[in-house]
Design an enzyme around this catalytic site. Structure first.
Site, PDB file in Angstrom:
ATOM      1  N   SER A  28       0.825  -1.210   0.000  1.00  0.00           N
ATOM      2  CA  SER A  28       0.000   0.000   0.000  1.00  0.00           C
ATOM      3  C   SER A  28       0.853   1.251   0.000  1.00  0.00           C
ATOM      4  O   SER A  28       0.384   2.318  -0.381  1.00  0.00           O
ATOM      5  CB  SER A  28      -0.866   0.055   1.262  1.00  0.00           C
ATOM      6  OG  SER A  28      -1.710  -1.038   1.321  1.00  0.00           O
ATOM      7  N   HIS A  43      -2.335  -3.392  -6.639  1.00  0.00           N
ATOM      8  CA  HIS A  43      -2.859  -3.008  -5.320  1.00  0.00           C
ATOM      9  C   HIS A  43      -4.362  -3.244  -5.225  1.00  0.00           C
ATOM     10  O   HIS A  43      -5.162  -2.470  -5.756  1.00  0.00           O
ATOM     11  CB  HIS A  43      -2.516  -1.531  -5.057  1.00  0.00           C
ATOM     12  CG  HIS A  43      -2.904  -1.055  -3.700  1.00  0.00           C
ATOM     13  ND1 HIS A  43      -3.618   0.087  -3.478  1.00  0.00           N
ATOM     14  CD2 HIS A  43      -2.671  -1.586  -2.468  1.00  0.00           C
ATOM     15  CE1 HIS A  43      -3.810   0.245  -2.176  1.00  0.00           C
ATOM     16  NE2 HIS A  43      -3.243  -0.750  -1.544  1.00  0.00           N
ATOM     17  N   GLU A  59      -5.501  -0.945  -8.318  1.00  0.00           N
ATOM     18  CA  GLU A  59      -4.527   0.009  -8.861  1.00  0.00           C
ATOM     19  C   GLU A  59      -3.326  -0.785  -9.377  1.00  0.00           C
ATOM     20  O   GLU A  59      -2.802  -1.647  -8.671  1.00  0.00           O
ATOM     21  CB  GLU A  59      -4.060   0.980  -7.773  1.00  0.00           C
ATOM     22  CG  GLU A  59      -5.159   1.912  -7.286  1.00  0.00           C
ATOM     23  CD  GLU A  59      -4.718   2.844  -6.152  1.00  0.00           C
ATOM     24  OE1 GLU A  59      -5.213   3.967  -6.100  1.00  0.00           O
ATOM     25  OE2 GLU A  59      -3.902   2.430  -5.305  1.00  0.00           O
ATOM     26  N   ASN A 114      -5.155   6.362  -1.884  1.00  0.00           N
ATOM     27  CA  ASN A 114      -4.652   6.730  -0.555  1.00  0.00           C
ATOM     28  C   ASN A 114      -3.986   8.105  -0.531  1.00  0.00           C
ATOM     29  O   ASN A 114      -3.707   8.643   0.542  1.00  0.00           O
ATOM     30  CB  ASN A 114      -3.686   5.667  -0.024  1.00  0.00           C
ATOM     31  CG  ASN A 114      -4.450   4.473   0.526  1.00  0.00           C
ATOM     32  OD1 ASN A 114      -5.612   4.600   0.930  1.00  0.00           O
ATOM     33  ND2 ASN A 114      -3.830   3.310   0.520  1.00  0.00           N
TER      34      ASN A 114
HETATM   35  N1  LIG Z   1      -5.247  -4.800   4.981  1.00  0.00           N
HETATM   36  C1  LIG Z   1      -5.524  -3.912   4.057  1.00  0.00           C
HETATM   37  O1  LIG Z   1      -6.523  -3.183   4.132  1.00  0.00           O
HETATM   38  C2  LIG Z   1      -4.633  -3.777   2.854  1.00  0.00           C
HETATM   39  C3  LIG Z   1      -5.150  -3.220   1.679  1.00  0.00           C
HETATM   40  C4  LIG Z   1      -4.334  -3.158   0.538  1.00  0.00           C
HETATM   41  C5  LIG Z   1      -3.009  -3.598   0.613  1.00  0.00           C
HETATM   42  N2  LIG Z   1      -2.529  -4.115   1.780  1.00  0.00           N
HETATM   43  C6  LIG Z   1      -1.134  -4.598   1.782  1.00  0.00           C
HETATM   44  O2  LIG Z   1      -1.163  -6.012   1.630  1.00  0.00           O
HETATM   45  C7  LIG Z   1      -0.073  -6.617   2.350  1.00  0.00           C
HETATM   46  C8  LIG Z   1      -0.621  -7.619   3.349  1.00  0.00           C
HETATM   47  O3  LIG Z   1      -1.512  -6.995   4.226  1.00  0.00           O
HETATM   48  P1  LIG Z   1      -2.541  -7.825   5.120  1.00  0.00           P
HETATM   49  O4  LIG Z   1      -3.477  -6.842   5.725  1.00  0.00           O
HETATM   50  O5  LIG Z   1      -3.072  -8.986   4.360  1.00  0.00           O
HETATM   51  O6  LIG Z   1      -1.550  -8.368   6.266  1.00  0.00           O
HETATM   52  P2  LIG Z   1      -1.792  -9.578   7.287  1.00  0.00           P
HETATM   53  O7  LIG Z   1      -0.991  -9.252   8.485  1.00  0.00           O
HETATM   54  O8  LIG Z   1      -3.234  -9.897   7.421  1.00  0.00           O
HETATM   55  O9  LIG Z   1      -1.088 -10.831   6.532  1.00  0.00           O
HETATM   56  C9  LIG Z   1       0.269 -10.911   6.228  1.00  0.00           C
HETATM   57  C10 LIG Z   1       0.665 -12.384   6.138  1.00  0.00           C
HETATM   58  O10 LIG Z   1       2.000 -12.466   5.632  1.00  0.00           O
HETATM   59  C11 LIG Z   1       2.668 -13.518   6.321  1.00  0.00           C
HETATM   60  N3  LIG Z   1       4.106 -13.269   6.209  1.00  0.00           N
HETATM   61  C12 LIG Z   1       4.833 -12.318   6.850  1.00  0.00           C
HETATM   62  N4  LIG Z   1       6.121 -12.388   6.450  1.00  0.00           N
HETATM   63  C13 LIG Z   1       6.198 -13.404   5.554  1.00  0.00           C
HETATM   64  C14 LIG Z   1       7.268 -13.952   4.786  1.00  0.00           C
HETATM   65  N5  LIG Z   1       8.513 -13.481   4.872  1.00  0.00           N
HETATM   66  N6  LIG Z   1       6.989 -14.982   3.945  1.00  0.00           N
HETATM   67  C15 LIG Z   1       5.721 -15.481   3.855  1.00  0.00           C
HETATM   68  N7  LIG Z   1       4.681 -15.004   4.570  1.00  0.00           N
HETATM   69  C16 LIG Z   1       4.927 -13.968   5.407  1.00  0.00           C
HETATM   70  C17 LIG Z   1       2.127 -13.470   7.734  1.00  0.00           C
HETATM   71  O11 LIG Z   1       2.265 -14.715   8.389  1.00  0.00           O
HETATM   72  C18 LIG Z   1       0.655 -13.117   7.483  1.00  0.00           C
HETATM   73  O12 LIG Z   1      -0.145 -14.272   7.391  1.00  0.00           O
HETATM   74  C19 LIG Z   1       0.702  -5.451   2.964  1.00  0.00           C
HETATM   75  O13 LIG Z   1       1.736  -5.100   2.085  1.00  0.00           O
HETATM   76  C20 LIG Z   1      -0.348  -4.349   3.055  1.00  0.00           C
HETATM   77  O14 LIG Z   1       0.222  -3.070   3.040  1.00  0.00           O
HETATM   78  C21 LIG Z   1      -3.316  -4.225   2.894  1.00  0.00           C
END
Ligand SMILES: NC(=O)c1ccc[n+]([C@@H]2O[C@H](COP(=O)([O-])OP(=O)(O)OC[C@H]3O[C@@H](n4cnc5c(N)ncnc54)[C@H](O)[C@@H]3O)[C@@H](O)[C@H]2O)c1
Length: 389
Positions: A117, A138, A150, A188
């Site tokens: 993000s 994204h 995006e 954002n």
């Molecule tokens: N949550 C949102 O609203 C949102 C929206 C758009 C983008 N994002 C982006 O998406 C990504 C994930 O966000 P999320 O909310 O799903 O996070 P989350 O914490 O729900 O999930 C992340 C997962 O990644 C795993 N992980 C961490 N390090 C790892 C590694 N080295 N190898 C393999 N797995 C690993 C963790 O165990 C976890 O299950 C981030 O980059 C975030 O910025 C989030």
């Protein structure tokens, strides 16, 4: 159908895997935490059962979607993916390590994408030997429901890779917009004043949260007021995004975070999830009624709206995205009732410039500087979508 790899089985990775499997792809979903993989599997089963109960999909389709996702505990289990989307923790070093390893495992023509993000796509792509195949894809949360995606090419990304990625994501039933690799991409970045200006109005004591929310929904026709939305997103999450955008823009005062929100976050008043935020969600709690003064309401809406329009115009001015994509991003990504540039045309470009200049004159803060594009358009009698009469 090419195979798809997804890295990270949290909120976003699970949703993206579901979207790809629903579109017919065989998906390999990898997480380094086995418990997260199990949670993801259980969650998908629940979602699919609910969709069957509601008659949205039949039993056989639900089974087929679930059977197309393979939960794996090693990147080496990815079978010849044509595209991999990474959705792990938002940490540049961790992401760069994963990309470095991944590139050695996947086929040479596999597109490698990050769902980040806020991080620089160029910085992630730079660790790969072939950065031309890396880009940002994204999704919004929840990925299966949110239509907008995006697509962010880094300066290193090949144009053919960008084209293929857009086609693939559109074939999944999504609407794509292309954004420059800059902080906050489109949504954002452009949406910051929705929260920031509402908080400023609150801090100045011009109106309370309930009144601002009433004005934005009743008069502005936004689906949710800014304070209801911040409580829904979580004040910790929303504050962190604001702070990250502020830092990434080299502390441009336009994106300055609010102490009100920082304190709420520090106090644990995170919003719905903690039972308290701007509003009180505990059983039996009484929340204040809005002051339904129409004139005040119109002033509030216009002040927030003109700041949003200014941000959208500046994003166009700086070539972050096309005019159409900026409007599409805000209507499909955050459900704004109208595209901001179209709204600017309707309100009158002159009117927007006058209001920005009035605010700037009153506060003498750079936060209220008018976009050079709006000023130029007003001078030349231009509109965003049609020639002015
Ligand atoms: N949550 C949102 O609203 C949102 C929206 C758009 C983008 N994002 C982006 O998406 C990504 C994930 O966000 P999320 O909310 O799903 O996070 P989350 O914490 O729900 O999930 C992340 C997962 O990644 C795993 N992980 C961490 N390090 C790892 C590694 N080295 N190898 C393999 N797995 C690993 C963790 O165990 C976890 O299950 C981030 O980059 C975030 O910025 C989030």
């Amino acid at each position: 159908m090419t195979n798809v790899g997804v890295i990270g089985s949290g909120a976003m990775g699970s949703g993206i895997a579901q979207v790809a499997a629903t579109a017919g792809h065989t998906v390999f979903l990898y997480d380094n935490n086995p418990a997260a993989l199990q949670r993801s599997k259980d969650k998908l089963e629940k979602i699919m059962n609910r969709l069957v109960e509601k008659g949205r999909v039949d039993e056989a389709t639900a089974q087929a979607i679930q059977s197309r996702i393979h939960y794996v505990d090693s990147l080496y289990d990815f079978k010849e993916p044509g595209m991999v989307i990474e959705a792990i923790v938002e940490n540049l070093e961790v992401k760069r390590n994963v990309f470095e390893q991944l590139e050695l495992i996947v086929p040479k023509d596999c597109i490698i994408a990050t769902n980040t993000s806020s991080l620089s796509i160029a910085a992630i792509a730079a660790v790969c030997k072939d950065p031309g195949r890396v880009l940002g894809i994204h999704f919004f949360n929840p990925a299966p429901l949110m239509k907008l995606v995006e697509i962010i090419p880094a300066i290193q990304t090949d144009s053919a890779v960008l084209e293929q990625a857009c086609e693939r994501i559109e074939s999944w039933g999504k609407i794509t917009v292309v954004a420059k690799d800059t902080p906050g991409f489109i949504v954002n970045r452009v949406a910051r004043p929705f929260y920031g200006e509402a908080l400023r109005i609150l801090e100045e004591g011009l109106a309370d949260a309930a009144t601002i929310d009433w004005a934005m929904t009743e008069i502005g026709k936004f689906k949710m007021g800014p304070f209801t939305l911040m409580d829904y997103i979580g004040n910790d999450v929303n504050y962190t995004v604001t702070e990250t955008v502020f830092q990434s823009f080299f502390f441009d005062p336009r994106y300055k975070p609010s102490f009100t929100q920082k304190r709420l976050s520090e106090a644990g008043y995170l919003g719905r999830k903690s039972g308290r935020g701007y509003y009180d969600y505990r059983d039996g709690a009484q929340n204040p009624e809005p002051d339904k003064d129409k004139k005040l309401g119109q002033e509030i809406v216009w002040r927030i709206l003109v700041m949003l329009i200014n941000e959208a115009a500046d994003a166009l001015y700086l070539n972050i995205a096309s005019r159409e994509d900026i409007d599409l991003a805000m209507t499909k990504g955050v459900n704004y009732p109208k595209g901001l540039l179209q709204w600017a045309d309707e309100k009158g470009i002159h009117h927007c410039v006058e209001t920005m200049d009035r605010l700037h004159h009153e506060y003498l803060e750079d936060r209220y500087r008018c976009s050079p594009l709006l000023r130029k358009m007003a001078r030349d009698g231009m509109k965003f979508y049609e020639e002015a009469e």
